[in-house]
Design an enzyme around this catalytic site. Structure first.
Site, PDB file in Angstrom:
ATOM      1  N   ASN A 145     -10.019   5.568  -1.479  1.00  0.00           N
ATOM      2  CA  ASN A 145      -8.855   5.963  -2.271  1.00  0.00           C
ATOM      3  C   ASN A 145      -9.251   5.943  -3.757  1.00  0.00           C
ATOM      4  O   ASN A 145      -9.443   4.878  -4.332  1.00  0.00           O
ATOM      5  CB  ASN A 145      -7.709   4.983  -1.997  1.00  0.00           C
ATOM      6  CG  ASN A 145      -6.430   5.332  -2.736  1.00  0.00           C
ATOM      7  OD1 ASN A 145      -6.434   6.178  -3.629  1.00  0.00           O
ATOM      8  ND2 ASN A 145      -5.347   4.673  -2.367  1.00  0.00           N
TER       9      ASN A 145
ATOM     10  N   HIS B  29      -2.817  12.903  -0.200  1.00  0.00           N
ATOM     11  CA  HIS B  29      -3.449  11.757  -0.862  1.00  0.00           C
ATOM     12  C   HIS B  29      -4.220  10.952   0.176  1.00  0.00           C
ATOM     13  O   HIS B  29      -3.761  10.759   1.295  1.00  0.00           O
ATOM     14  CB  HIS B  29      -2.377  10.899  -1.530  1.00  0.00           C
ATOM     15  CG  HIS B  29      -2.920   9.616  -2.089  1.00  0.00           C
ATOM     16  ND1 HIS B  29      -4.021   9.586  -2.923  1.00  0.00           N
ATOM     17  CD2 HIS B  29      -2.536   8.321  -1.915  1.00  0.00           C
ATOM     18  CE1 HIS B  29      -4.273   8.329  -3.233  1.00  0.00           C
ATOM     19  NE2 HIS B  29      -3.398   7.546  -2.637  1.00  0.00           N
TER      20      HIS B  29
ATOM     21  N   CYS C 273      -1.036   6.861  -7.593  1.00  0.00           N
ATOM     22  CA  CYS C 273      -1.663   7.806  -6.649  1.00  0.00           C
ATOM     23  C   CYS C 273      -0.981   9.163  -6.636  1.00  0.00           C
ATOM     24  O   CYS C 273      -1.505  10.123  -6.079  1.00  0.00           O
ATOM     25  CB  CYS C 273      -1.705   7.203  -5.255  1.00  0.00           C
ATOM     26  SG  CYS C 273      -2.728   5.729  -5.206  1.00  0.00           S
TER      27      CYS C 273
HETATM   28  O1  UT7 Z   1      -2.599   4.781  -2.483  1.00  0.00           O
HETATM   29  C1  UT7 Z   1      -1.449   4.141  -2.933  1.00  0.00           C
HETATM   30  C2  UT7 Z   1      -0.587   3.710  -1.840  1.00  0.00           C
HETATM   31  N1  UT7 Z   1      -1.262   2.759  -1.018  1.00  0.00           N
HETATM   32  C3  UT7 Z   1      -1.200   2.893   0.303  1.00  0.00           C
HETATM   33  O2  UT7 Z   1      -0.677   3.858   0.775  1.00  0.00           O
HETATM   34  C4  UT7 Z   1      -1.760   1.771   1.149  1.00  0.00           C
HETATM   35  C5  UT7 Z   1      -0.788   1.435   2.243  1.00  0.00           C
HETATM   36  N2  UT7 Z   1      -1.214   0.317   3.054  1.00  0.00           N
HETATM   37  C6  UT7 Z   1      -2.247   0.382   3.915  1.00  0.00           C
HETATM   38  O3  UT7 Z   1      -2.935   1.379   3.976  1.00  0.00           O
HETATM   39  C7  UT7 Z   1      -2.474  -0.769   4.835  1.00  0.00           C
HETATM   40  O4  UT7 Z   1      -1.364  -1.621   4.795  1.00  0.00           O
HETATM   41  C8  UT7 Z   1      -3.772  -1.567   4.546  1.00  0.00           C
HETATM   42  C9  UT7 Z   1      -4.975  -0.727   4.892  1.00  0.00           C
HETATM   43  C10 UT7 Z   1      -3.811  -1.967   3.071  1.00  0.00           C
HETATM   44  C11 UT7 Z   1      -3.800  -2.817   5.414  1.00  0.00           C
HETATM   45  O5  UT7 Z   1      -3.696  -2.469   6.786  1.00  0.00           O
HETATM   46  P1  UT7 Z   1      -2.619  -3.188   7.712  1.00  0.00           P
HETATM   47  O6  UT7 Z   1      -2.811  -2.633   9.066  1.00  0.00           O
HETATM   48  O7  UT7 Z   1      -1.270  -2.994   7.081  1.00  0.00           O
HETATM   49  O8  UT7 Z   1      -3.080  -4.694   7.677  1.00  0.00           O
HETATM   50  P2  UT7 Z   1      -2.262  -5.964   7.211  1.00  0.00           P
HETATM   51  O9  UT7 Z   1      -2.103  -6.000   5.743  1.00  0.00           O
HETATM   52  O10 UT7 Z   1      -1.028  -6.074   8.059  1.00  0.00           O
HETATM   53  O11 UT7 Z   1      -3.254  -7.110   7.663  1.00  0.00           O
HETATM   54  C12 UT7 Z   1      -3.545  -7.347   9.036  1.00  0.00           C
HETATM   55  C13 UT7 Z   1      -4.565  -8.464   9.112  1.00  0.00           C
HETATM   56  C14 UT7 Z   1      -4.202  -9.686   8.272  1.00  0.00           C
HETATM   57  O12 UT7 Z   1      -4.633 -10.842   8.968  1.00  0.00           O
HETATM   58  P3  UT7 Z   1      -3.577 -11.729   9.785  1.00  0.00           P
HETATM   59  O13 UT7 Z   1      -2.559 -12.152   8.777  1.00  0.00           O
HETATM   60  O14 UT7 Z   1      -3.037 -10.815  10.841  1.00  0.00           O
HETATM   61  O15 UT7 Z   1      -4.429 -12.822  10.309  1.00  0.00           O
HETATM   62  C15 UT7 Z   1      -5.037  -9.515   7.032  1.00  0.00           C
HETATM   63  O16 UT7 Z   1      -5.335 -10.738   6.402  1.00  0.00           O
HETATM   64  O17 UT7 Z   1      -5.820  -7.993   8.608  1.00  0.00           O
HETATM   65  C16 UT7 Z   1      -6.289  -8.904   7.594  1.00  0.00           C
HETATM   66  N3  UT7 Z   1      -7.056  -8.159   6.629  1.00  0.00           N
HETATM   67  C17 UT7 Z   1      -8.357  -7.896   6.760  1.00  0.00           C
HETATM   68  N4  UT7 Z   1      -9.243  -8.222   7.720  1.00  0.00           N
HETATM   69  C18 UT7 Z   1     -10.494  -7.785   7.572  1.00  0.00           C
HETATM   70  C19 UT7 Z   1      -6.615  -7.602   5.476  1.00  0.00           C
HETATM   71  N5  UT7 Z   1      -7.630  -6.977   4.852  1.00  0.00           N
HETATM   72  C20 UT7 Z   1      -8.722  -7.152   5.635  1.00  0.00           C
HETATM   73  C21 UT7 Z   1     -10.058  -6.727   5.521  1.00  0.00           C
HETATM   74  N6  UT7 Z   1     -10.916  -7.065   6.508  1.00  0.00           N
HETATM   75  N7  UT7 Z   1     -10.509  -5.995   4.488  1.00  0.00           N
END
Ligand code: UT7
Length: 329
Positions: A284, A254, A114
């Protein structure tokens, strides 16, 4: 003679026509518009049904050359950032030169996930600043859907396809790229990676069965590093160049997550009106996000505006570029 700076003298984006909305994705994986919108800020993304990264890049570059009245034969160099090249080799830059008639240019691909566009922009600028070249094309392109797993809701909702390109030319009035800070820390490689297809895990039946050719991300870890490092490096480049928040006209961040963008703008003391945001419509696009932002906001940019481009990505890689916009549209 004044010092030569490398100025962006034109920008052009390309996104495929097909739109994949959050509602469409909710029919494929267990997700919802509400989750995607509140966690990322994304509402929809573009999907390339047919064609390769070079085809998107070619659309952007052909339109860029037309709008800047540039003969493709006058281009000296192409620096193309991507993690989704047409092939492992030859390079996508090489293919692009053929598809757009830039046959006097040489070019190469650059992998910085990225952060690809700011790495490529800083690299391309060196060839202008030294006086070696007069016209350099810098491209950021990714067909992320070619490496997305539509069974993995944690990644497939985030990414989209798109390309953007800028023309760099010499400037003698102090406009263009002023400074850059680029960083990398390969110890973060396991958190955001396409595990197979390279020399660590060459393609086998097993790598395919185990879905190892798709993007894998530990979102929480990446988020933690992204928030800290993108904000820090953006503040650092301001300090280094004695820029106050009033001096900065635009943050070009980004587009990975609206929460990361907000944290970066807060750290820089910038109001929302100074922040370029198009994540809601493209998601993204990896190396594509920054030139796509510049393209979307081009008409609002004025000659002399101070822009900070800032990115964080897989590797980890991150950095910021400070530039003075060189033209009025
Ligand atoms: O561009 C290159 C660099 N990349 C980034 O900068 C991305 C950085 N990371 C992020 O933007 C975020 O971490 C994400 C958007 C990828 C995820 O958001 P989050 O708030 O960190 O969520 P999480 O991974 O902590 O997941 C929270 C919950 C989980 O469920 P449990 O374990 O709490 O029951 C996930 O399984 O949300 C669940 N989850 C979803 N639920 C519905 C993960 N993906 C989804 C989804 N829909 N698509």
């Amino acid at each position: 003679m004044n010092k030569i700076t490398a100025a962006i003298t034109g920008v052009q984006g390309y996104v495929p026509e097909h739109v994949l909305s959050n509602e469409d994705l909710a029919k494929i994986v267990d997700t919802s518009d509400e989750w995607i919108t509140t966690r990322t800020g994304i509402k929809e993304r573009r999907i390339m049904k047919n064609g390769a990264s070079s085809d998107m890049a070619a659309e952007a570059v052909k339109a860029l050359l037309a709008k800047t009245n540039t003969d493709p034969l006058d281009i000296d160099l192409v620096v193309l950032a991507t993690v989704t090249p047409d092939y492992p080799f030859p390079s996508t830059a090489n293919v692009l030169c053929d598809k757009t008639g830039m046959t006097n240019a040489w070019g190469f691909d650059l992998i910085a996930a990225c952060s690809g566009f700011i790495y490529a922009l800083s690299t391309g600028a060196q060839f202008i600043e030294t006086g070696r070249y007069k016209k350099v094309v810098v491209v950021g392109v990714d067909k992320m859907t070619s490496i997305l797993d539509y069974q993995d809701r944690t990644t497939c909702v985030i990414f989209g396809d798109g390309a953007g390109a800028v023309l760099l030319e010499p400037n003698h009035d102090g406009l263009g790229i002023q400074d850059f800070i680029l960083r990398s820390d390969g110890s973060g490689r396991e958190y955001l990676v396409q595990p197979a297809g390279g020399s660590v895990n060459p393609p086998t039946h097993e790598t395919v069965e185990n879905r190892m050719h798709f993007v894998k991300q530990e979102g929480k870890q990446v988020f933690k590093f992204a928030v800290t490092n993108m904000a820090e490096v953006s503040a650092e480049i301001m300090d280094k160049n004695n820029l106050s928040s009033e001096d900065v006209d635009w943050l070009v961040p980004h587009q990975a997550n609206l929460r990361i963008i907000d944290a970066t703008a807060d750290r820089m003391g910038l109001p929302k009106e100074k922040v370029m945001i198009n994540i809601q419509k493209y998601g993204n696009t990896t190396a594509g996000t920054l030139p796509l932002c510049l393209w979307d906001y081009e008409k609002q940019l004025k000659k002399g505006d101070n822009l900070i481009l800032s990115a964080f990505g897989g590797g980890f890689t991150w950095g910021a570029v400070y530039l003075k916009w060189a033209y009025n549209s």
